[in-house]
Motif scaffolding. Structure first.
Motif, PDB file in Angstrom:
ATOM      1  N   LYS A   1      10.169  12.883  -4.032  1.00  0.00           N
ATOM      2  CA  LYS A   1      11.612  13.104  -3.953  1.00  0.00           C
ATOM      3  C   LYS A   1      12.232  12.280  -2.843  1.00  0.00           C
ATOM      4  O   LYS A   1      13.408  11.927  -2.895  1.00  0.00           O
ATOM      5  N   VAL A   2      11.426  11.990  -1.837  1.00  0.00           N
ATOM      6  CA  VAL A   2      11.894  11.142  -0.748  1.00  0.00           C
ATOM      7  C   VAL A   2      10.702  10.334  -0.229  1.00  0.00           C
ATOM      8  O   VAL A   2       9.581  10.817  -0.184  1.00  0.00           O
ATOM      9  N   VAL A   3      10.956   9.074   0.112  1.00  0.00           N
ATOM     10  CA  VAL A   3       9.913   8.200   0.613  1.00  0.00           C
ATOM     11  C   VAL A   3      10.558   7.236   1.598  1.00  0.00           C
ATOM     12  O   VAL A   3      11.745   6.904   1.477  1.00  0.00           O
ATOM     13  N   SER A   4       9.824   6.812   2.607  1.00  0.00           N
ATOM     14  CA  SER A   4      10.382   5.871   3.571  1.00  0.00           C
ATOM     15  C   SER A   4      10.560   4.502   2.914  1.00  0.00           C
ATOM     16  O   SER A   4       9.805   4.126   2.022  1.00  0.00           O
ATOM     17  N   THR A   5      11.574   3.772   3.371  1.00  0.00           N
ATOM     18  CA  THR A   5      11.804   2.432   2.814  1.00  0.00           C
ATOM     19  C   THR A   5      10.593   1.541   3.073  1.00  0.00           C
ATOM     20  O   THR A   5      10.245   0.708   2.236  1.00  0.00           O
ATOM     21  N   GLU A   6       9.954   1.738   4.223  1.00  0.00           N
ATOM     22  CA  GLU A   6       8.785   0.931   4.560  1.00  0.00           C
ATOM     23  C   GLU A   6       7.649   1.166   3.564  1.00  0.00           C
ATOM     24  O   GLU A   6       6.989   0.226   3.110  1.00  0.00           O
ATOM     25  N   GLN A   7       7.440   2.439   3.221  1.00  0.00           N
ATOM     26  CA  GLN A   7       6.364   2.764   2.286  1.00  0.00           C
ATOM     27  C   GLN A   7       6.671   2.234   0.889  1.00  0.00           C
ATOM     28  O   GLN A   7       5.789   1.724   0.191  1.00  0.00           O
ATOM     29  N   LEU A   8       7.953   2.326   0.496  1.00  0.00           N
ATOM     30  CA  LEU A   8       8.334   1.822  -0.816  1.00  0.00           C
ATOM     31  C   LEU A   8       8.161   0.307  -0.893  1.00  0.00           C
ATOM     32  O   LEU A   8       7.720  -0.240  -1.910  1.00  0.00           O
ATOM     33  N   LYS A   9       8.471  -0.378   0.191  1.00  0.00           N
ATOM     34  CA  LYS A   9       8.255  -1.829   0.252  1.00  0.00           C
ATOM     35  C   LYS A   9       6.772  -2.159   0.096  1.00  0.00           C
ATOM     36  O   LYS A   9       6.402  -3.116  -0.577  1.00  0.00           O
ATOM     37  N   GLU A  10       5.945  -1.340   0.722  1.00  0.00           N
ATOM     38  CA  GLU A  10       4.503  -1.557   0.619  1.00  0.00           C
ATOM     39  C   GLU A  10       4.011  -1.313  -0.806  1.00  0.00           C
ATOM     40  O   GLU A  10       3.176  -2.062  -1.323  1.00  0.00           O
ATOM     41  N   PHE A  11       4.529  -0.249  -1.443  1.00  0.00           N
ATOM     42  CA  PHE A  11       4.116   0.079  -2.810  1.00  0.00           C
ATOM     43  C   PHE A  11       4.358  -1.088  -3.764  1.00  0.00           C
ATOM     44  O   PHE A  11       3.518  -1.407  -4.596  1.00  0.00           O
ATOM     45  N   ILE A  12       5.539  -1.713  -3.646  1.00  0.00           N
ATOM     46  CA  ILE A  12       5.876  -2.785  -4.587  1.00  0.00           C
ATOM     47  C   ILE A  12       5.581  -4.168  -4.023  1.00  0.00           C
ATOM     48  O   ILE A  12       5.843  -5.178  -4.672  1.00  0.00           O
TER      49      ILE A  12
END
Length: 442
Positions: free
Chosen positions: A363-374
């Motif tokens: 439901k919520v994720v840090s922008t840093e983690q999302l950048k890492e995911f993609i």
């Protein structure tokens, strides 16, 4: 030999290591002839030194009749060294054979090309053979010479002439084994000269023969021929309009999917790429079958693309995503077939799949983690951006409640299991990374 014109990217040492690890060229060698393997070897110039590639090219083609090419490669590899004596003898023998076959077939080809004969020939092969034998003394021996010369010209690297000779032979011959061999030679010639529509026509002819319910041969022979056909088809599908749609239809058919699973699981890479590259509606339709195929072959074959599917739809080990997405990008850029596509668009579609899964599990994720995911510092949220609200260093995710009630329950249950596993791991220190390591290629 057609030159590969695609400019290969300059790779870092880490990227070269990834590219070499997942290079499929050694897998393809057993299912392609030397002339078709050549462009794959040539494509390795971004992950091996020029001398290493040139040495591979020389070793690959030194047994063919391409004497001029072989001489050039030898001179580059061994400057100042004289050609081996056996090569000089072989060159003389090749020239003599050429002269003999050229003389033996010239009259036959002249007759077949004449206007009178062209107007007299019909669709009936038996009638044509009788007509040519009676009126022009073209018998089985003369017809066989066309095959021999076509095979010779192919081995010599004159693919256009080889294609014409093999086609003329096939129009008159009743020898089914040699007709099949001529068709393999003709499709190879069309692929090398990039005559894609003609190559597709030959591919369909081969399918008719191999998939015929009255196929003359053992089940193993039929399996081997399908395996060869699958590898040949990649050249065509990755270079033809709507080719990837045709690839998906063929490879998901029961006989060809079972062939991939039994003989060449590495072809799953190209099936995954084709599905990822397809329109969303078709992608969703095929995704379940794709996941099942990847799961079945997981013990036998893994690469960045199969690992991506496992992570997103099977084990949800999202902490592996950054490394796998990096590998996907490298392999997309250097793989001979995939690099013919718009790899930027392909990677964008892969990122979209990642975001869809993240949207179902968080439901919520840090922008840093999302950048890492993609694996993308720009954080372009592609096709699912309407579900992501970037607020400072966090991204709020609103689920898209679409699809059937069954599908919604399924997705929520899957997300609940993911959260439960996370809590258990955090509470008891359970290591969830007991997955099988990717099989090293070459």
């Amino acid at each position: 030999m057609t030159e590969q014109t695609t400019q290969q990217p300059k790779l870092t040492a880490e990227q070269i290591e990834i590219a070499q690890k997942y290079d499929l060229t050694p897998k393809f060698i057993q299912f392609l002839d030397r002339h078709l393997i050549y462009p794959l070897v040539e494509n390795l110039d971004s992950i091996y030194t020029s001398k290493e590639v040139e040495s591979m090219e020389y070793d690959l083609l030194k047994e063919t009749y391409m004497t001029k090419f072989i001489k050039e490669k030898f001179d580059h590899l061994y400057p100042g060294k004289e050609l081996p004596a056996e090569f000089i003898e072989k060159e003389k023998a090749i020239e003599q054979e050429f002269n003999e076959l050229d003389k033996a077939t010239s009259k036959t080809l002249e007759i077949l090309a004449s206007k009178d004969v062209q107007e007299s020939l019909k669709q009936d092969k038996t009638y044509n053979r009788e007509y040519l034998s009676k009126n022009h003394q073209i018998d089985d021996a003369k017809i066989l010479e066309l095959y021999k010369f076509g095979k010779f010209q192919y081995n010599r690297g004159d693919y256009v002439v080889a294609s014409d000779l093999l086609n003329n032979f096939r129009l008159l011959s009743v020898n089914q084994d040699l007709n099949l061999s001529a068709t393999w030679g003709k499709i190879s010639s069309e692929i090398i000269t990039e005559s894609w529509s003609d190559a597709l026509e030959e591919l369909n002819k081969l399918r008719e023969i191999i998939d015929n319910r009255h196929f003359k041969g053992t089940t193993l022979d039929q399996l081997n021929k399908r395996t060869w056909l699958i590898h040949f088809s990649l050249f065509i599908f990755f270079n033809s309009e709507n080719g990837l749609e045709s690839l998906v239809d063929l490879f998901f058919s029961s006989s060809y999917l079972s062939t991939i699973q039994a003989s060449c699981p590495w072809i799953l890479r190209y099936l995954i790429v084709a599905v990822i590259s397809s329109k969303p509606q078709l992608r969703q339709k095929r995704l379940r079958d794709l996941i099942r195929a990847v799961q079945i072959e997981d013990y036998e074959y893994q690469d960045p693309f199969t690992n991506l599917i496992q992570i997103l739809y099977v084990n949800y080990e999202l902490d592996r995503l950054p490394a796998v997405m990096k590998q996907v990008k490298v392999v997309s850029d250097v793989d001979f077939f995939i690099s013919h596509l718009n790899t930027a668009e392909l990677y964008k579609n892969a990122q979209g799949l990642v975001l869809e899964t993240v949207g179902k599990l968080y439901k919520v994720v840090s922008t840093e983690q999302l950048k890492e995911f993609i694996n993308d510092e720009s954080l372009e949220l592609t096709s699912t951006k309407e579900n992501f609200d970037v607020q400072g260093d966090k991204v709020l995710i609103s689920s898209a409640e679409s699809g059937s009630v069954y599908q919604q329950v399924y997705e929520k249950t899957k997300a609940f299991n993911f959260k439960t596993n996370q809590l258990l791991n955090n509470a008891f220190g359970i290591n969830s990374h007991n997955h099988k390591q990717p099989t090293q290629e070459a």
